[in-house]
Design an enzyme around this catalytic site. Structure first.
Site, PDB file in Angstrom:
ATOM      1  CG  ASP A  37      35.065  34.576  37.861  1.00  0.00           C
ATOM      2  OD1 ASP A  37      36.208  34.203  38.171  1.00  0.00           O
ATOM      3  OD2 ASP A  37      34.587  35.660  38.229  1.00  0.00           O
ATOM      4  CG  ASP A  63      41.921  33.099  31.529  1.00  0.00           C
ATOM      5  OD1 ASP A  63      41.900  34.353  31.521  1.00  0.00           O
ATOM      6  OD2 ASP A  63      42.954  32.450  31.767  1.00  0.00           O
ATOM      7  CB  VAL A  64      38.691  37.988  30.416  1.00  0.00           C
ATOM      8  CG1 VAL A  64      37.295  37.857  30.998  1.00  0.00           C
ATOM      9  CG2 VAL A  64      39.692  38.454  31.473  1.00  0.00           C
ATOM     10  CE1 TYR A 160      42.265  47.790  39.138  1.00  0.00           C
ATOM     11  CE2 TYR A 160      42.140  50.066  39.886  1.00  0.00           C
ATOM     12  CZ  TYR A 160      41.516  48.878  39.560  1.00  0.00           C
ATOM     13  OH  TYR A 160      40.146  48.771  39.662  1.00  0.00           O
ATOM     14  CE  LYS A 164      40.072  48.227  36.222  1.00  0.00           C
ATOM     15  NZ  LYS A 164      39.002  47.385  35.655  1.00  0.00           N
ATOM     16  CB  THR A 197      34.216  43.641  46.122  1.00  0.00           C
ATOM     17  OG1 THR A 197      35.364  44.393  45.687  1.00  0.00           O
ATOM     18  CG2 THR A 197      32.949  44.315  45.616  1.00  0.00           C
TER      19      THR A 197
HETATM   20  N1  LIG Z   1      36.150  47.036  44.324  1.00  0.00           N
HETATM   21  C1  LIG Z   1      36.556  48.237  43.992  1.00  0.00           C
HETATM   22  O1  LIG Z   1      36.858  49.071  44.876  1.00  0.00           O
HETATM   23  C2  LIG Z   1      36.621  48.649  42.536  1.00  0.00           C
HETATM   24  C3  LIG Z   1      36.826  50.009  42.264  1.00  0.00           C
HETATM   25  C4  LIG Z   1      36.917  50.423  40.951  1.00  0.00           C
HETATM   26  C5  LIG Z   1      36.808  49.496  39.922  1.00  0.00           C
HETATM   27  N2  LIG Z   1      36.620  48.176  40.217  1.00  0.00           N
HETATM   28  C6  LIG Z   1      36.551  47.258  39.077  1.00  0.00           C
HETATM   29  O2  LIG Z   1      35.327  46.537  39.099  1.00  0.00           O
HETATM   30  C7  LIG Z   1      35.521  45.227  38.560  1.00  0.00           C
HETATM   31  C8  LIG Z   1      35.013  44.186  39.536  1.00  0.00           C
HETATM   32  O3  LIG Z   1      35.738  44.328  40.751  1.00  0.00           O
HETATM   33  P1  LIG Z   1      35.339  43.632  42.131  1.00  0.00           P
HETATM   34  O4  LIG Z   1      35.525  44.640  43.186  1.00  0.00           O
HETATM   35  O5  LIG Z   1      34.057  42.913  42.016  1.00  0.00           O
HETATM   36  O6  LIG Z   1      36.563  42.605  42.236  1.00  0.00           O
HETATM   37  P2  LIG Z   1      36.643  41.110  42.755  1.00  0.00           P
HETATM   38  O7  LIG Z   1      38.082  40.818  42.912  1.00  0.00           O
HETATM   39  O8  LIG Z   1      35.748  40.905  43.928  1.00  0.00           O
HETATM   40  O9  LIG Z   1      36.045  40.287  41.529  1.00  0.00           O
HETATM   41  C9  LIG Z   1      36.721  40.229  40.300  1.00  0.00           C
HETATM   42  C10 LIG Z   1      36.295  38.973  39.579  1.00  0.00           C
HETATM   43  O10 LIG Z   1      37.031  38.910  38.350  1.00  0.00           O
HETATM   44  C11 LIG Z   1      37.453  37.567  38.187  1.00  0.00           C
HETATM   45  N3  LIG Z   1      38.621  37.448  37.307  1.00  0.00           N
HETATM   46  C12 LIG Z   1      39.898  37.811  37.564  1.00  0.00           C
HETATM   47  N4  LIG Z   1      40.693  37.452  36.544  1.00  0.00           N
HETATM   48  C13 LIG Z   1      39.899  36.841  35.628  1.00  0.00           C
HETATM   49  C14 LIG Z   1      40.131  36.247  34.360  1.00  0.00           C
HETATM   50  N5  LIG Z   1      41.357  36.179  33.825  1.00  0.00           N
HETATM   51  N6  LIG Z   1      39.078  35.751  33.674  1.00  0.00           N
HETATM   52  C15 LIG Z   1      37.821  35.792  34.211  1.00  0.00           C
HETATM   53  N7  LIG Z   1      37.543  36.314  35.408  1.00  0.00           N
HETATM   54  C16 LIG Z   1      38.572  36.843  36.114  1.00  0.00           C
HETATM   55  C17 LIG Z   1      37.767  37.096  39.598  1.00  0.00           C
HETATM   56  O11 LIG Z   1      37.857  35.680  39.681  1.00  0.00           O
HETATM   57  C18 LIG Z   1      36.605  37.700  40.383  1.00  0.00           C
HETATM   58  O12 LIG Z   1      35.494  36.855  40.412  1.00  0.00           O
HETATM   59  C19 LIG Z   1      37.010  45.108  38.244  1.00  0.00           C
HETATM   60  O13 LIG Z   1      37.245  45.374  36.886  1.00  0.00           O
HETATM   61  C20 LIG Z   1      37.615  46.193  39.111  1.00  0.00           C
HETATM   62  O14 LIG Z   1      38.853  46.648  38.615  1.00  0.00           O
HETATM   63  C21 LIG Z   1      36.519  47.735  41.500  1.00  0.00           C
END
Ligand SMILES: NC(=O)c1ccc[n+]([C@@H]2O[C@H](COP(=O)([O-])OP(=O)(O)OC[C@H]3O[C@@H](n4cnc5c(N)ncnc54)[C@H](O)[C@@H]3O)[C@@H](O)[C@H]2O)c1
Length: 266
Positions: A37, A63-64, A160, A164, A197
């Site tokens: 992360d 950093d992805v 977004y 996706k 989250t």
């Molecule tokens: N929470 C929701 O409602 C939801 C719904 C559908 C899909 N998602 C997807 O699920 C995944 C996780 O979401 P979440 O809810 O845990 O979000 P979150 O924001 O709580 O966590 C996302 C994590 O990704 C990390 N991140 C961001 N940019 C980064 C980078 N460049 N390199 C490495 N790490 C990086 C952040 O630091 C964070 O720890 C995401 O892909 C999100 O799009 C979430």
């Protein structure tokens, strides 16, 4: 069922939220988890929580959006643990802007994290995954985090949704590409509904601001959109990811698993 004993997994964006819960569940299922992360402090904390609970976790800065960071992560995984069996492309960001208000800077950042990150992770990890997959009955596994917004349109955040949607079809295409090469790497996507989250909270704040309501009523509106009667929690998604990564999903590749409390069934 759903065991990952002896497997080595790399999970991006695992400092918090769905990624952190996936790391906890994978470690509990017997995997060694390498968590990456950009949030160094939370990442360290998540890794030590897992270790304190008796799991095997290793934190690294990732950093992805950077190919070199992915290469360093795979090198570290194979040096420390000898192989890589599972990749979870979980890191992602929500923009929360109307398409008419977003800037080129917003777009470039969103695409870099949500799309470039998934492609680079897949590309850089694939050789190690193919190698471990060749000696495993059901192969190795990649799980990509898409969204319900990667299946149906999102009024809240069109850009977004666009990224996706890209992840949804990249997943299927990568599954076909690897199968065509004879590489035993299964590639599947997960499509969460609204999950509680930090990102979930961000969506409530955006909904509230758009509707001129308070965050709690925006949260209620989001909850009512889920026929099952509640919002999702990180565990709901982590369990689906563990299943897809496990040999129990040995006949699944190129599939899109919806975990959304019925949101998109309507
Ligand atoms: N929470 C929701 O409602 C939801 C719904 C559908 C899909 N998602 C997807 O699920 C995944 C996780 O979401 P979440 O809810 O845990 O979000 P979150 O924001 O709580 O966590 C996302 C994590 O990704 C990390 N991140 C961001 N940019 C980064 C980078 N460049 N390199 C490495 N790490 C990086 C952040 O630091 C964070 O720890 C995401 O892909 C999100 O799009 C979430």
């Amino acid at each position: 069922m759903n065991r990952l004993d002896g497997k080595v997994a790399l999970i991006s964006g695992a400092a918090r939220g769905i990624g952190a819960e996936t790391a906890r569940k994978m470690a509990a299922a017997g995997a060694t988890v390498i968590i990456g992360d950009v949030l160094a402090d939370s990442l360290r904390q998540t890794a030590s929580e897992i270790s304190n609970a008796g799991g095997k976790a290793f934190a690294l800065a990732l950093d992805v959006t950077t190919e070199a960071a992915w290469a360093a992560a795979v090198a570290e995984a194979t040096k420390q643990f000898g192989k890589l069996d599972i990749l979870v492309n979980n890191a992602g960001m929500f923009l929360g802007k109307d398409l008419m208000d977003a800037t080129m800077e917003d777009w470039n950042r969103l695409v870099a994290v949500n799309m470039t990150g998934v492609w680079l992770g897949t590309k850089v990890c694939a050789p190690a995954l193919a190698e471990s997959g060749s000696s495993s009955r059901h192969g190795s596994a990649i799980v990509n985090l898409s969204s319900v917004a990667g299946i149906v349109g999102s009024q809240l955040d069109s850009l977004y949704s666009m990224t996706k949607g890209g992840v949804t079809l990249f997943t299927k295409s990568a599954a076909l590409s690897f199968a065509g090469k004879g590489w035993k790497i299964r590639v599947n996507s997960v499509h969460p509904g609204v999950i509680e989250t930090d990102m979930g909270a961000q969506t409530f704040a955006v909904r509230a601001a758009r509707a001129g309501k308070d965050v709690e009523s925006a949260r209620n509106v989001a909850m009512k959109a889920h026929p099952i009667g509640r919002l999702g929690v990180a565990e709901d998604i982590a369990l689906a990811i563990v299943f897809l990564a496990s040999d129990d999903a040995g006949f699944m590749t190129g599939s899109a698993m919806v975990v959304d409390g019925g949101l998109t069934a309507q």
